[in-house]
Design an enzyme around this catalytic site. Structure first.
Site, PDB file in Angstrom:
ATOM      1  N   ARG A   1       0.836  -1.212   0.000  1.00 24.05           N
ATOM      2  CA  ARG A   1       0.000   0.000   0.000  1.00 24.05           C
ATOM      3  C   ARG A   1       0.863   1.251   0.000  1.00 24.05           C
ATOM      4  O   ARG A   1       0.967   1.951  -0.999  1.00 24.05           O
ATOM      5  CB  ARG A   1      -0.957  -0.021   1.207  1.00 24.05           C
ATOM      6  CG  ARG A   1      -2.129   0.960   1.074  1.00 24.05           C
ATOM      7  CD  ARG A   1      -1.779   2.393   1.388  1.00 24.05           C
ATOM      8  NE  ARG A   1      -1.233   2.572   2.729  1.00 24.05           N
ATOM      9  CZ  ARG A   1      -0.742   3.715   3.169  1.00 24.05           C
ATOM     10  NH1 ARG A   1      -0.695   4.782   2.383  1.00 24.05           N
ATOM     11  NH2 ARG A   1      -0.235   3.800   4.401  1.00 24.05           N
ATOM     12  N   ASP A   2       1.531   1.540   1.097  1.00 20.49           N
ATOM     13  CA  ASP A   2       2.334   2.757   1.188  1.00 20.49           C
ATOM     14  C   ASP A   2       3.491   2.723   0.204  1.00 20.49           C
ATOM     15  O   ASP A   2       3.878   3.742  -0.374  1.00 20.49           O
ATOM     16  CB  ASP A   2       2.866   2.914   2.624  1.00 20.49           C
ATOM     17  CG  ASP A   2       3.194   4.346   2.979  1.00 20.49           C
ATOM     18  OD1 ASP A   2       3.300   5.183   2.060  1.00 20.49           O
ATOM     19  OD2 ASP A   2       3.340   4.643   4.170  1.00 20.49           O
TER      20      ASP A   2
ATOM     21  N   HIS B   1       4.486   4.117  12.992  1.00 21.21           N
ATOM     22  CA  HIS B   1       4.733   4.084  11.550  1.00 21.21           C
ATOM     23  C   HIS B   1       5.786   5.147  11.241  1.00 21.21           C
ATOM     24  O   HIS B   1       5.510   6.344  11.318  1.00 21.21           O
ATOM     25  CB  HIS B   1       3.410   4.391  10.828  1.00 21.21           C
ATOM     26  CG  HIS B   1       3.505   4.485   9.338  1.00 21.21           C
ATOM     27  ND1 HIS B   1       3.030   3.492   8.513  1.00 21.21           N
ATOM     28  CD2 HIS B   1       3.982   5.451   8.514  1.00 21.21           C
ATOM     29  CE1 HIS B   1       3.214   3.848   7.247  1.00 21.21           C
ATOM     30  NE2 HIS B   1       3.797   5.044   7.226  1.00 21.21           N
TER      31      HIS B   1
ATOM     32  N   HIS C   1       9.036   6.800   8.841  1.00 23.55           N
ATOM     33  CA  HIS C   1       9.728   6.945   7.564  1.00 23.55           C
ATOM     34  C   HIS C   1      11.185   7.274   7.852  1.00 23.55           C
ATOM     35  O   HIS C   1      11.523   7.827   8.896  1.00 23.55           O
ATOM     36  CB  HIS C   1       9.074   8.038   6.712  1.00 23.55           C
ATOM     37  CG  HIS C   1       7.760   7.617   6.128  1.00 23.55           C
ATOM     38  ND1 HIS C   1       7.537   7.534   4.770  1.00 23.55           N
ATOM     39  CD2 HIS C   1       6.594   7.245   6.714  1.00 23.55           C
ATOM     40  CE1 HIS C   1       6.289   7.127   4.549  1.00 23.55           C
ATOM     41  NE2 HIS C   1       5.700   6.944   5.719  1.00 23.55           N
TER      42      HIS C   1
ATOM     43  N   CYS D   1       4.769   9.682   0.838  1.00 25.12           N
ATOM     44  CA  CYS D   1       3.441  10.288   0.660  1.00 25.12           C
ATOM     45  C   CYS D   1       3.465  11.232  -0.539  1.00 25.12           C
ATOM     46  O   CYS D   1       4.215  12.217  -0.531  1.00 25.12           O
ATOM     47  CB  CYS D   1       3.040  11.058   1.927  1.00 25.12           C
ATOM     48  SG  CYS D   1       1.437  11.887   1.792  1.00 25.12           S
TER      49      CYS D   1
ATOM     50  N   ASN E   1       9.363   4.370   3.707  1.00 28.78           N
ATOM     51  CA  ASN E   1       9.173   3.844   5.055  1.00 28.78           C
ATOM     52  C   ASN E   1      10.458   3.182   5.549  1.00 28.78           C
ATOM     53  O   ASN E   1      11.361   2.885   4.776  1.00 28.78           O
ATOM     54  CB  ASN E   1       8.069   2.783   5.057  1.00 28.78           C
ATOM     55  CG  ASN E   1       6.721   3.327   4.652  1.00 28.78           C
ATOM     56  OD1 ASN E   1       5.921   3.709   5.471  1.00 28.78           O
ATOM     57  ND2 ASN E   1       6.470   3.366   3.344  1.00 28.78           N
TER      58      ASN E   1
END
Length: 303
Positions: free
Chosen positions: A12-13, A206, A208, A239, A248
């Site tokens: 996803r990310d 979460h 990065h 993002c 990430n």
């Protein structure tokens, strides 16, 4: 021995910023390989607008396929009520909603204020309860540690938002360093404060690795008692709506860190590195990171 649960957010990310569409069958193969390596949770897709994020146009096919596989926890991201409706229709086991602590980032990311995003989460909870589905609702507080649009984000704002989300029925809170502004002392301080508010509600972090502090921040969170972390295979991610946001924390390096700290993950690191090689061959145009993949695992000899 304490177990640290790691979720691969790469599908996803990691893919949301990818230049080429990864075919549905390759995504499903990613899940199969990761699960076989022991990855316990995977964020498999996003119910975002296919017009804005065409990488997830196949979400209606990807989610059911992942759910049918079994062997790992399945979740998907939802940006709004419409995304939630799509997830509920497919009986998603877990949906991850996002509220940005930075109002400027919220307007850039989802086109509404932070206050409106919090209010919409309440609507999503009520819709879930009305429909009678059992979907778990998690909420990530994006830009919890800073914003590349607005700069500093007051910790008092993050705590207020967390408290509001908990009162509305959040079943998990995630603190997200969306643009890589966090440092270990800041992480320790904010994690401790949010845990004090959350009580029995789990806290996930979460991070990065924009400025190289991602793993240090993960270690700081673990030291405060966090047992749930997001990471991305190959360090993919970023993002698209936050200037300067890079990938990430790398999943392979995070597994190595956790194991070296004396905790369990259930993940076979050598097998995970093989998964990385497969995914990297499918995404030749993307930038993969990772010290473990580059240097290999250290030789273990008895003293």
């Amino acid at each position: 021995m304490t177990r640290i649960s790691l979720r691969d957010v790469g599908p996803r990310d990691g893919l949301q910023a990818a230049s080429a569409f990864l075919p549905t069958e390759k995504k499903i193969e990613w899940f199969r390989l990761a699960a076989a390596a022991g990855v316990p949770d995977i964020e498999v897709t996003s119910f975002s607008s296919p017009r804005l994020l065409p990488q997830f146009a196949d979400a209606p096919e990807v989610l059911p396929a992942a759910m049918a596989m079994g062997g790992f926890g399945v979740s998907a991201l939802i940006p709004n009520r419409k995304g939630a409706e799509r997830g509920f229709a497919l009986k998603a086991p877990k949906l991850n909603y996002v509220v940005s602590a930075s109002n400027a980032h919220s307007l850039s990311n989802v086109g509404r204020s932070t206050a409106d995003a919090v209010g919409e989460f309440g609507e999503i909870v009520r819709l879930r309860d009305h429909l009678g589905v059992t979907t778990e609702l998690s909420v990530g507080i994006a830009t919890s540690f800073g914003c590349s649009i607005a700069g500093r984000v007051p910790e008092s704002d993050v705590l207020r938002i967390a408290e509001e989300l908990l009162s509305l029925g959040a079943q998990e809170i995630s603190l997200a360093d969306t643009v890589g502004y966090a440092n270990p002392r800041q992480v320790a301080r904010l994690v401790k404060a949010v845990m004090g508010l959350a009580g029995d509600v789990p806290l996930l972090c979460h991070f990065h690795d924009t400025r190289g502090l991602g793993l240090a921040n993960a270690a700081a969170a673990i030291d405060q008692g966090v047992t749930r972390l997001d990471a991305s295979l190959g360090g993919l991610g970023g993002c698209p709506f936050a200037p300067g946001a890079t990938g990430n924390i790398n999943l392979e390096d995070t597994v190595f860190l956790v194991h070296e700290m004396g905790f369990e993950t259930g993940i076979d690191l050598e097998a995970l590195i093989d998964v990385r090689r497969s995914v990297q061959s499918w995404l030749p145009g993307e930038s993969f990171t990772g010290a473990v993949a580059k240097a290999g695992l250290p030789l273990r000899k008895a003293a």
